[in-house]
Motif scaffolding. Structure first.
Motif, PDB file in Angstrom:
ATOM      1  N   LEU A 302       0.855  -1.172   0.000  1.00 56.77           N
ATOM      2  CA  LEU A 302       0.000   0.000   0.000  1.00 56.77           C
ATOM      3  C   LEU A 302       0.899   1.233   0.000  1.00 56.77           C
ATOM      4  O   LEU A 302       1.826   1.332   0.808  1.00 56.77           O
ATOM      5  CB  LEU A 302      -0.894  -0.008   1.246  1.00 56.77           C
ATOM      6  N   ILE A 303       0.641   2.148  -0.922  1.00 56.77           N
ATOM      7  CA  ILE A 303       1.528   3.296  -1.104  1.00 56.77           C
ATOM      8  C   ILE A 303       0.718   4.596  -1.032  1.00 56.77           C
ATOM      9  O   ILE A 303      -0.238   4.780  -1.793  1.00 56.77           O
ATOM     10  CB  ILE A 303       2.255   3.240  -2.465  1.00 56.77           C
ATOM     11  N   MET A 304       1.103   5.479  -0.120  1.00 58.42           N
ATOM     12  CA  MET A 304       0.527   6.820  -0.109  1.00 58.42           C
ATOM     13  C   MET A 304       1.430   7.685  -0.986  1.00 58.42           C
ATOM     14  O   MET A 304       2.377   8.307  -0.514  1.00 58.42           O
ATOM     15  CB  MET A 304       0.420   7.406   1.299  1.00 58.42           C
ATOM     16  N   LYS A 305       1.129   7.699  -2.265  1.00 58.80           N
ATOM     17  CA  LYS A 305       1.933   8.483  -3.207  1.00 58.80           C
ATOM     18  C   LYS A 305       1.677   9.975  -3.001  1.00 58.80           C
ATOM     19  O   LYS A 305       2.600  10.790  -2.930  1.00 58.80           O
ATOM     20  CB  LYS A 305       1.591   8.079  -4.639  1.00 58.80           C
ATOM     21  N   GLU A 306       0.396  10.328  -2.927  1.00 56.24           N
ATOM     22  CA  GLU A 306      -0.007  11.713  -2.682  1.00 56.24           C
ATOM     23  C   GLU A 306      -1.154  11.751  -1.690  1.00 56.24           C
ATOM     24  O   GLU A 306      -1.954  10.828  -1.623  1.00 56.24           O
ATOM     25  CB  GLU A 306      -0.444  12.398  -3.980  1.00 56.24           C
ATOM     26  N   PHE A 307      -1.213  12.833  -0.948  1.00 54.76           N
ATOM     27  CA  PHE A 307      -2.324  13.058  -0.026  1.00 54.76           C
ATOM     28  C   PHE A 307      -2.350  14.550   0.278  1.00 54.76           C
ATOM     29  O   PHE A 307      -1.380  15.269   0.020  1.00 54.76           O
ATOM     30  CB  PHE A 307      -2.151  12.236   1.256  1.00 54.76           C
ATOM     31  N   VAL A 308      -3.467  15.019   0.817  1.00 55.69           N
ATOM     32  CA  VAL A 308      -3.592  16.446   1.083  1.00 55.69           C
ATOM     33  C   VAL A 308      -2.528  16.913   2.078  1.00 55.69           C
ATOM     34  O   VAL A 308      -2.290  16.284   3.110  1.00 55.69           O
ATOM     35  CB  VAL A 308      -5.011  16.785   1.605  1.00 55.69           C
ATOM     36  N   GLY A 309      -1.855  17.991   1.722  1.00 56.16           N
ATOM     37  CA  GLY A 309      -0.832  18.573   2.574  1.00 56.16           C
ATOM     38  C   GLY A 309      -1.078  20.051   2.777  1.00 56.16           C
ATOM     39  O   GLY A 309      -2.052  20.623   2.266  1.00 56.16           O
ATOM     40  N   TYR A 310      -0.193  20.695   3.542  1.00 58.50           N
ATOM     41  CA  TYR A 310      -0.317  22.124   3.805  1.00 58.50           C
ATOM     42  C   TYR A 310       1.057  22.763   3.746  1.00 58.50           C
ATOM     43  O   TYR A 310       2.037  22.229   4.271  1.00 58.50           O
ATOM     44  CB  TYR A 310      -0.944  22.387   5.172  1.00 58.50           C
ATOM     45  N   LYS A 311       1.116  23.921   3.080  1.00 59.48           N
ATOM     46  CA  LYS A 311       2.376  24.644   2.946  1.00 59.48           C
ATOM     47  C   LYS A 311       2.201  26.073   3.475  1.00 59.48           C
ATOM     48  O   LYS A 311       1.290  26.793   3.053  1.00 59.48           O
ATOM     49  CB  LYS A 311       2.808  24.682   1.479  1.00 59.48           C
ATOM     50  N   ILE A 312       3.032  26.459   4.434  1.00 59.23           N
ATOM     51  CA  ILE A 312       3.012  27.820   4.970  1.00 59.23           C
ATOM     52  C   ILE A 312       3.758  28.743   4.007  1.00 59.23           C
ATOM     53  O   ILE A 312       4.891  28.468   3.615  1.00 59.23           O
ATOM     54  CB  ILE A 312       3.663  27.871   6.367  1.00 59.23           C
ATOM     55  N   LEU A 313       3.122  29.874   3.631  1.00 64.57           N
ATOM     56  CA  LEU A 313       3.720  30.783   2.662  1.00 64.57           C
ATOM     57  C   LEU A 313       3.998  32.169   3.239  1.00 64.57           C
ATOM     58  O   LEU A 313       5.113  32.659   3.216  1.00 64.57           O
ATOM     59  CB  LEU A 313       2.798  30.920   1.438  1.00 64.57           C
ATOM     60  N   ASN A 314       2.912  32.823   3.709  1.00 58.32           N
ATOM     61  CA  ASN A 314       3.005  34.221   4.169  1.00 58.32           C
ATOM     62  C   ASN A 314       3.635  35.104   3.082  1.00 58.32           C
ATOM     63  O   ASN A 314       4.564  35.870   3.322  1.00 58.32           O
ATOM     64  CB  ASN A 314       3.814  34.322   5.463  1.00 58.32           C
ATOM     65  N   GLU A 315       3.114  34.961   1.856  1.00 63.44           N
ATOM     66  CA  GLU A 315       3.642  35.714   0.723  1.00 63.44           C
ATOM     67  C   GLU A 315       2.719  36.871   0.339  1.00 63.44           C
ATOM     68  O   GLU A 315       1.497  36.777   0.428  1.00 63.44           O
ATOM     69  CB  GLU A 315       3.826  34.793  -0.483  1.00 63.44           C
ATOM     70  N   LYS A 316       3.330  37.972  -0.092  1.00 63.20           N
ATOM     71  CA  LYS A 316       2.614  39.141  -0.594  1.00 63.20           C
ATOM     72  C   LYS A 316       2.871  39.214  -2.109  1.00 63.20           C
ATOM     73  O   LYS A 316       4.007  39.381  -2.545  1.00 63.20           O
ATOM     74  CB  LYS A 316       3.095  40.409   0.089  1.00 63.20           C
ATOM     75  N   VAL A 317       1.801  39.051  -2.871  1.00 61.33           N
ATOM     76  CA  VAL A 317       1.910  38.996  -4.330  1.00 61.33           C
ATOM     77  C   VAL A 317       1.370  40.293  -4.927  1.00 61.33           C
ATOM     78  O   VAL A 317       0.235  40.704  -4.636  1.00 61.33           O
ATOM     79  CB  VAL A 317       1.148  37.790  -4.899  1.00 61.33           C
ATOM     80  N   SER A 318       2.165  40.947  -5.781  1.00 57.04           N
ATOM     81  CA  SER A 318       1.760  42.207  -6.407  1.00 57.04           C
ATOM     82  C   SER A 318       0.642  41.977  -7.419  1.00 57.04           C
ATOM     83  O   SER A 318       0.630  40.971  -8.143  1.00 57.04           O
ATOM     84  CB  SER A 318       2.960  42.856  -7.099  1.00 57.04           C
ATOM     85  N   LEU A 319      -0.294  42.905  -7.485  1.00 55.85           N
ATOM     86  CA  LEU A 319      -1.401  42.833  -8.425  1.00 55.85           C
ATOM     87  C   LEU A 319      -1.263  43.848  -9.553  1.00 55.85           C
ATOM     88  O   LEU A 319      -2.238  44.178 -10.238  1.00 55.85           O
ATOM     89  CB  LEU A 319      -2.730  43.063  -7.688  1.00 55.85           C
ATOM     90  N   THR A 320      -0.070  44.336  -9.757  1.00 53.40           N
ATOM     91  CA  THR A 320       0.140  45.375 -10.782  1.00 53.40           C
ATOM     92  C   THR A 320       0.247  44.818 -12.193  1.00 53.40           C
ATOM     93  O   THR A 320      -0.007  45.530 -13.163  1.00 53.40           O
ATOM     94  CB  THR A 320       1.417  46.176 -10.459  1.00 53.40           C
ATOM     95  N   ASN A 321       0.628  43.558 -12.307  1.00 45.78           N
ATOM     96  CA  ASN A 321       0.820  42.970 -13.643  1.00 45.78           C
ATOM     97  C   ASN A 321      -0.224  41.882 -13.919  1.00 45.78           C
ATOM     98  O   ASN A 321       0.092  40.713 -14.083  1.00 45.78           O
ATOM     99  CB  ASN A 321       2.228  42.398 -13.771  1.00 45.78           C
ATOM    100  N   ILE A 322      -1.477  42.295 -13.968  1.00 42.97           N
ATOM    101  CA  ILE A 322      -2.570  41.349 -14.172  1.00 42.97           C
ATOM    102  C   ILE A 322      -2.604  40.879 -15.623  1.00 42.97           C
ATOM    103  O   ILE A 322      -2.455  41.676 -16.550  1.00 42.97           O
ATOM    104  CB  ILE A 322      -3.916  41.994 -13.798  1.00 42.97           C
ATOM    105  N   GLY A 323      -2.801  39.582 -15.801  1.00 42.03           N
ATOM    106  CA  GLY A 323      -2.965  39.049 -17.150  1.00 42.03           C
ATOM    107  C   GLY A 323      -1.687  38.831 -17.918  1.00 42.03           C
ATOM    108  O   GLY A 323      -1.724  38.556 -19.115  1.00 42.03           O
ATOM    109  N   GLU A 324      -0.523  38.964 -17.270  1.00 41.57           N
ATOM    110  CA  GLU A 324       0.752  38.773 -17.959  1.00 41.57           C
ATOM    111  C   GLU A 324       1.338  37.379 -17.718  1.00 41.57           C
ATOM    112  O   GLU A 324       2.534  37.191 -17.765  1.00 41.57           O
ATOM    113  CB  GLU A 324       1.739  39.855 -17.521  1.00 41.57           C
TER     114      GLU A 324
END
Length: 425
Positions: A302-324
């Motif tokens: 029996l292999i758990m290849k993938e399962f739900v996980g969680y990643k901590i980021l705390n990232e601020k992403v700029s919204l100035t370049n929408i659609g690029e």
């Protein structure tokens, strides 16, 4: 002739109609011929006793012997490879009972296959004036002694004349003590409304398929937000079932979280047929269904290849370049489709289908507004074939945002945890 005499006469006629299988008779003769000559007198007695036992056995199991070897005809279009193989071998039980539905439709229960994992019912709907292939029986269940089995899944196929529909419906396993089963269901009327119907048919638990493997596992794997415990495996000719429990905080944050758990037999991957889970205060119980195990089994993993996980980021992403193009964050891609300013701010984004953002807010300078709700979620297929999950994030503010804050994300994480299942020979 009184009632008892009538029953005795019927039993006599039934026994007289039974023919001992030639192969079994020859095997008995060959085995008895090996007995030394000095025991010839005893051999005659043993032969008579064996044939008497055979007569009683065949008489008692008359229906089982009569139905064994009959093949369910016309279900090739809706059978999987495993079920097709079992049907080709003449396995299962022939029922051949029917009931009227309405408006010229008639339901035939053709046969069943049953084991400790499931019961599979084969049915036909006929109407010389035409069958509506979209109008199938629904809310199906089976009842019987110590049995209350709900429908699990089903499929059906309409013939070219559109007068006959063949279907398969799977149910939870039924009790080995049931001798009769009743199928309950609802059926929609073309004129409007619905009807409730039921049909009772005999069930012989002695004809259910034998379980090939049944053992406890008691193995636990730790994941980011909890743990998953595998408790048992039940392998039958129709499928293999793994059962377990889990306490994982973010289990429901991604779709199909159980799909990344694999089962290998003899180093070959078995197809996962489906999965299911039920939640309670004690946690979540789950089942995983796979193809049947091979007849010759040397290894099982029996292999758990993938399962739900969680990643901590705390990232601020700029919204100035929408659609690029996509924005890279935490090893994932975030597409900012557009930003609408109405009575609130609506930010439409897209990610891969297994990603859910956590702790989302937007900001302008020092002003930060947390996410209020998410609406209009849908999947869209890209030109490269990739499936993206698009949705609109709603924020209770009218201030045009400069950036979006993402504290973390739920996603399908690669674990590659392995459990070797011992094979008891």
């Amino acid at each position: 002739m009184n009632k008892i005499e009538q029953q005795l006469e019927q039993g006599k006629e039934q026994l007289a109609s039974v023919v001992t299988p030639e192969e079994l008779e020859n095997r008995l003769k060959k085995a008895l011929d090996k007995t030394p000559t000095k025991r010839r007198k005893s051999r005659i007695w043993i032969m008579a006793a064996a044939l008497a036992f055979l007569t009683l056995f065949v008489g008692y199991h008359y229906n089982a012997v009569a139905y064994y070897g009959k093949k369910l005809i016309g279900f090739d279009e809706v059978m999987t490879g495993t079920l097709q193989d079992l049907n080709d071998q003449g396995m299962g039980q022939v029922i051949d009972q029917s009931t009227d539905l309405a408006e010229g439709n008639r339901l035939y229960v053709d046969g069943i296959m049953a084991d400790e994992n499931q019961l599979i019912l084969y049915y036909t709907i006929k109407n010389s004036d035409g069958v509506n292939g979209q109008n199938l029986p629904y809310s199906l269940s089976l009842s019987g002694f110590l049995t209350n089995s709900q429908a699990v899944a089903g499929t059906a196929s309409l013939d070219d004349t559109q007068t006959e529909l063949k279907g398969i419906q799977t149910f939870e396993p039924v009790s080995a003590f049931s001798k009769n089963l009743t199928l309950h269901f609802f059926y929609n009327l073309a004129s409007g409304g619905q009807i409730e119907r039921s049909i009772t048919f005999p069930y012989n638990p002695n004809e259910a398929f034998h379980t090939r493997m049944k053992q406890s596992l008691k193995k636990t794997i730790k994941v980011d937000k909890g743990k998953v415990k595998f408790t048992s495996i039940i392998a039958t000719p129709t499928m293999t079932t793994i059962k377990g429990t889990l306490k994982v905080e973010n289990f429901d944050r991604v779709p199909h979280a159980l799909s990344g758990i694999e089962l290998k037999a003899n180093s070959q991957l078995l197809e996962q047929l489906g999965s299911g889970s039920t939640s309670s205060l004690k946690g979540t119980e789950f089942e995983l269904h796979y193809d049947p195990l091979p007849d010759q089994l040397d290894s099982l993993q029996l292999i758990m290849k993938e399962f739900v996980g969680y990643k901590i980021l705390n990232e601020k992403v700029s919204l100035t370049n929408i659609g690029e193009g996509p924005i890279e964050f935490g090893g994932e891609k975030l597409y900012i489709k557009h930003i609408d300013v109405k009575n609130c701010i609506e930010v439409t984004i897209a990610t891969t289908e297994d990603v859910m953002l956590d702790g989302v807010s937007i900001g302008n300078g020092e002003e930060v507004t947390p996410l209020e709700t998410t609406v209009n979620q849908k999947e869209s297929k890209q030109a490269n074939g990739e499936i993206l999950k698009e949705r609109t994030l709603v924020f209770e503010t009218r201030t045009q945002p400069d950036y979006i804050i993402i504290e973390g994300l739920h996603y399908m994480k690669e674990y590659k945890e392995k459990i070797d299942i011992p094979i008891k020979k």
